[in-house]
Scaffold this active site. Structure first.
Site, PDB file in Angstrom:
ATOM      1  N   ASP A  12       7.946   3.484   1.996  1.00 50.38           N
ATOM      2  CA  ASP A  12       7.197   4.243   3.016  1.00 50.38           C
ATOM      3  C   ASP A  12       8.139   5.292   3.597  1.00 50.38           C
ATOM      4  O   ASP A  12       9.165   4.956   4.183  1.00 50.38           O
ATOM      5  CB  ASP A  12       6.711   3.268   4.093  1.00 50.38           C
ATOM      6  CG  ASP A  12       5.796   3.936   5.113  1.00 50.38           C
ATOM      7  OD1 ASP A  12       4.876   3.261   5.599  1.00 50.38           O
ATOM      8  OD2 ASP A  12       6.015   5.107   5.455  1.00 50.38           O
ATOM      9  N   ASP A 112       2.431   9.111   1.647  1.00 45.16           N
ATOM     10  CA  ASP A 112       3.820   8.715   1.930  1.00 45.16           C
ATOM     11  C   ASP A 112       4.150   7.261   1.605  1.00 45.16           C
ATOM     12  O   ASP A 112       5.118   6.716   2.111  1.00 45.16           O
ATOM     13  CB  ASP A 112       4.178   9.054   3.387  1.00 45.16           C
ATOM     14  CG  ASP A 112       3.868   7.927   4.356  1.00 45.16           C
ATOM     15  OD1 ASP A 112       2.848   7.251   4.160  1.00 45.16           O
ATOM     16  OD2 ASP A 112       4.651   7.728   5.294  1.00 45.16           O
ATOM     17  N   GLU A 113       3.352   6.632   0.732  1.00 48.30           N
ATOM     18  CA  GLU A 113       3.628   5.245   0.367  1.00 48.30           C
ATOM     19  C   GLU A 113       3.399   5.001  -1.116  1.00 48.30           C
ATOM     20  O   GLU A 113       2.521   5.599  -1.709  1.00 48.30           O
ATOM     21  CB  GLU A 113       2.695   4.294   1.135  1.00 48.30           C
ATOM     22  CG  GLU A 113       3.152   4.009   2.531  1.00 48.30           C
ATOM     23  CD  GLU A 113       2.141   3.183   3.311  1.00 48.30           C
ATOM     24  OE1 GLU A 113       1.589   2.221   2.742  1.00 48.30           O
ATOM     25  OE2 GLU A 113       1.915   3.525   4.485  1.00 48.30           O
TER      26      GLU A 113
HETATM   27  N1  DCP Z   1      -0.517  10.631  10.089  1.00 43.80           N
HETATM   28  C1  DCP Z   1      -1.457  11.339  10.822  1.00 43.80           C
HETATM   29  N2  DCP Z   1      -2.166  10.706  11.819  1.00 43.80           N
HETATM   30  C2  DCP Z   1      -1.963   9.398  12.100  1.00 43.80           C
HETATM   31  C3  DCP Z   1      -1.019   8.662  11.353  1.00 43.80           C
HETATM   32  C4  DCP Z   1      -0.308   9.313  10.345  1.00 43.80           C
HETATM   33  O1  DCP Z   1      -1.639  12.531  10.568  1.00 43.80           O
HETATM   34  N3  DCP Z   1      -2.653   8.809  13.087  1.00 43.80           N
HETATM   35  C5  DCP Z   1       0.255  11.338   9.029  1.00 43.80           C
HETATM   36  C6  DCP Z   1       1.562  11.856   9.576  1.00 43.80           C
HETATM   37  C7  DCP Z   1       2.596  10.911   9.047  1.00 43.80           C
HETATM   38  C8  DCP Z   1       1.993  10.424   7.736  1.00 43.80           C
HETATM   39  O2  DCP Z   1       0.576  10.466   7.957  1.00 43.80           O
HETATM   40  O3  DCP Z   1       3.855  11.541   8.873  1.00 43.80           O
HETATM   41  C9  DCP Z   1       2.430   9.029   7.348  1.00 43.80           C
HETATM   42  O4  DCP Z   1       2.002   8.084   8.318  1.00 43.80           O
HETATM   43  P1  DCP Z   1       2.862   6.835   8.754  1.00 43.80           P
HETATM   44  O5  DCP Z   1       1.949   5.927   9.481  1.00 43.80           O
HETATM   45  O6  DCP Z   1       3.608   6.284   7.612  1.00 43.80           O
HETATM   46  O7  DCP Z   1       3.865   7.409   9.858  1.00 43.80           O
HETATM   47  P2  DCP Z   1       5.204   8.230   9.710  1.00 43.80           P
HETATM   48  O8  DCP Z   1       5.614   8.406   8.305  1.00 43.80           O
HETATM   49  O9  DCP Z   1       5.051   9.504  10.479  1.00 43.80           O
HETATM   50  O10 DCP Z   1       6.240   7.354  10.503  1.00 43.80           O
HETATM   51  P3  DCP Z   1       6.998   6.002  10.079  1.00 43.80           P
HETATM   52  O11 DCP Z   1       8.463   6.361  10.072  1.00 43.80           O
HETATM   53  O12 DCP Z   1       6.674   5.049  11.160  1.00 43.80           O
HETATM   54  O13 DCP Z   1       6.481   5.577   8.732  1.00 43.80           O
HETATM   55 CA    CA Z   2       5.778   6.698   6.862  1.00 38.22          CA
HETATM   56 CA    CA Z   3       2.788   5.172   5.749  1.00 37.30          CA
END
Ligand code: DCP
Ligand code: CA
Ligand code: CA
Length: 369
Positions: A12, A112-113
């Site tokens: 992730d 992203d996964e």
């Molecule tokens: N995303 C979004 N709205 C949300 C959740 C996520 O647009 N409510 C988008 C932005 C993130 C991407 O999806 O960068 C991936 O979501 P993740 O939940 O994996 O969160 P992040 O990668 O940002 O953070 P983490 O480091 O916790 O994985």
């Molecule tokens: Ca992420």
């Molecule tokens: Ca994710």
């Protein structure tokens, strides 16, 4: 036959959209970075898509309104940026491509996964899987410049929870004999499918942790949630999950496009540029271990109209010379047919087949004897 225990990884990417923004502008790194979806109604209406970890310290996270994020970051050097899906998609593709090669089977989930079944690659060893995960992290950091967190476990469910448990830049390995202990103290909402409502319902039964859910009478769970869900909760809480890692396809074509130094109708100038593009395409071809059958050239003219020509090569190949010849042939013909000058050129290959080098050699061996 005894089924060998599986070794599954979940990768992730850390604070992904915001990390992409840091990648193209490293000066952002020490500042709070917020990527937002601007609804456009007023300057600050919209929601936070994601934020880097500097911003998260101020309570800024996905989903909260932008005006609230602004308020929480008042007085800091916070930078607010609009989402740029196309750019994040490009970075994601690069990472996914780099990761694929490490897995027996590879399943991308969202931008992203990805799940990797590495059982064969590590001969069932969790120690080897831990080393492999570290190698993957280093390689992607070096090649793309992006950090991610990895969870390793005997199935997808455990791998996912493991990855979530240590971020950013985490590497968490949960061996089969550690699964129960690892899960037992976590709150039930860490299980996929347990949202706020379900968590509240479980709470009424006196179940707060995954361990309590695991020990709860499965028959009573079935009475409350129905047969399917009841059994699912029981299994999940016990760390049981037989979902396979399902191979997801890759992009169906590879293309590169670039602007010429000056507008031209000179074949040599065009080919000099396409040679660079071809080199890049060929690299990806080799990395993905595939061959192509269809070649196309794209020309964007000075009036910005887009033209293309394509041809099918005789046999599926990964030979860079065949690609070069086809591109030359297509542009020769194209320049003979059009009068405008060209501004940008592109090359695209498609109709892929997997290169089974090992297998091919074997078959030809058997055929010749
Ligand atoms: N995303 C979004 N709205 C949300 C959740 C996520 O647009 N409510 C988008 C932005 C993130 C991407 O999806 O960068 C991936 O979501 P993740 O939940 O994996 O969160 P992040 O990668 O940002 O953070 P983490 O480091 O916790 O994985
Ligand atoms: Ca992420
Ligand atoms: Ca994710």
């Amino acid at each position: 036959m005894l089924m060998q225990a599986r070794v599954i990884m979940l990768v992730d990417f850390d604070y992904f959209f915001a990390q992409c923004e840091e990648l193209r502008n490293p000066a952002l790194k020490d500042k709070p970075v917020v990527v937002g979806v601007y609804s456009g109604r007023t300057e600050n209406s919209g929601a936070v898509s994601t934020a880097n970890y500097v911003a998260r310290k101020f309570g800024v996270k996905s989903g909260i309104p932008l005006y609230l994020a602004k308020k929480r970051l008042e007085g800091t050097e916070a930078v607010f940026l609009p989402v740029d899906d196309e750019f994040y998609e490009q970075i994601s593709d690069k990472i996914m491509r780099a990761l694929r090669g490490y897995a027996d089977s590879f399943e991308q989930v969202g931008i992203d996964e990805a799940y990797l079944d590495v059982t064969q690659k590590v001969h069932g060893s969790f120690e080897a899987a831990s080393d492999l995960a570290q190698k993957m992290k280093n390689a992607v950091k070096r090649q793309v410049g992006i950090a991610f967190s990895v969870g390793v476990g005997p199935n997808k469910l455990v791998a996912k929870i493991a990855a979530d448990s240590q971020k950013p830049d985490g590497l968490t390995v949960v061996k089969p004999e550690e699964v129960k202990g690892f899960l037992s103290l976590l709150p039930v909402n860490r299980l996929l499918g347990v949202g706020r409502k379900t968590a509240a319902k479980l709470g009424e039964l006196g179940i707060k942790t995954i361990g309590e859910l695991a020990r709860y009478d499965v028959q009573r769970l079935m009475d409350v949630f129905g047969k399917n869900l009841g059994v699912y909760f029981h299994n999940a809480a016990n760390g049981v999950d037989n979902e396979p890692v399902k191979e997801t396809g890759e992009a169906e074509s590879i293309s590169r496009i670039s602007t010429l130094k000056e507008n031209t109708r000179d074949l040599m100038v065009v080919l000099e540029k396409t040679d660079q593009l071809i080199e890049d395409i060929h690299k990806e071809l080799v990395q993905r271990n595939i061959s192509f059958k269809q070649v196309a050239v794209i020309a964007i003219m000075t009036d910005l109209s887009v033209r293309s020509r394509s041809k099918t090569v005789e046999t599926s190949t990964s030979d860079v010379e065949v690609l070069r010849r086809a591109v030359r042939e297509l542009f020769e013909k194209f320049l003979g047919e059009s009068e405008l000058e060209i501004r940008r050129v592109g090359v695209k290959i498609s109709s892929f087949a997997k290169e089974e080098a090992e297998q091919k050699r074997l078959t030809s061996f058997f055929q010749s004897t």
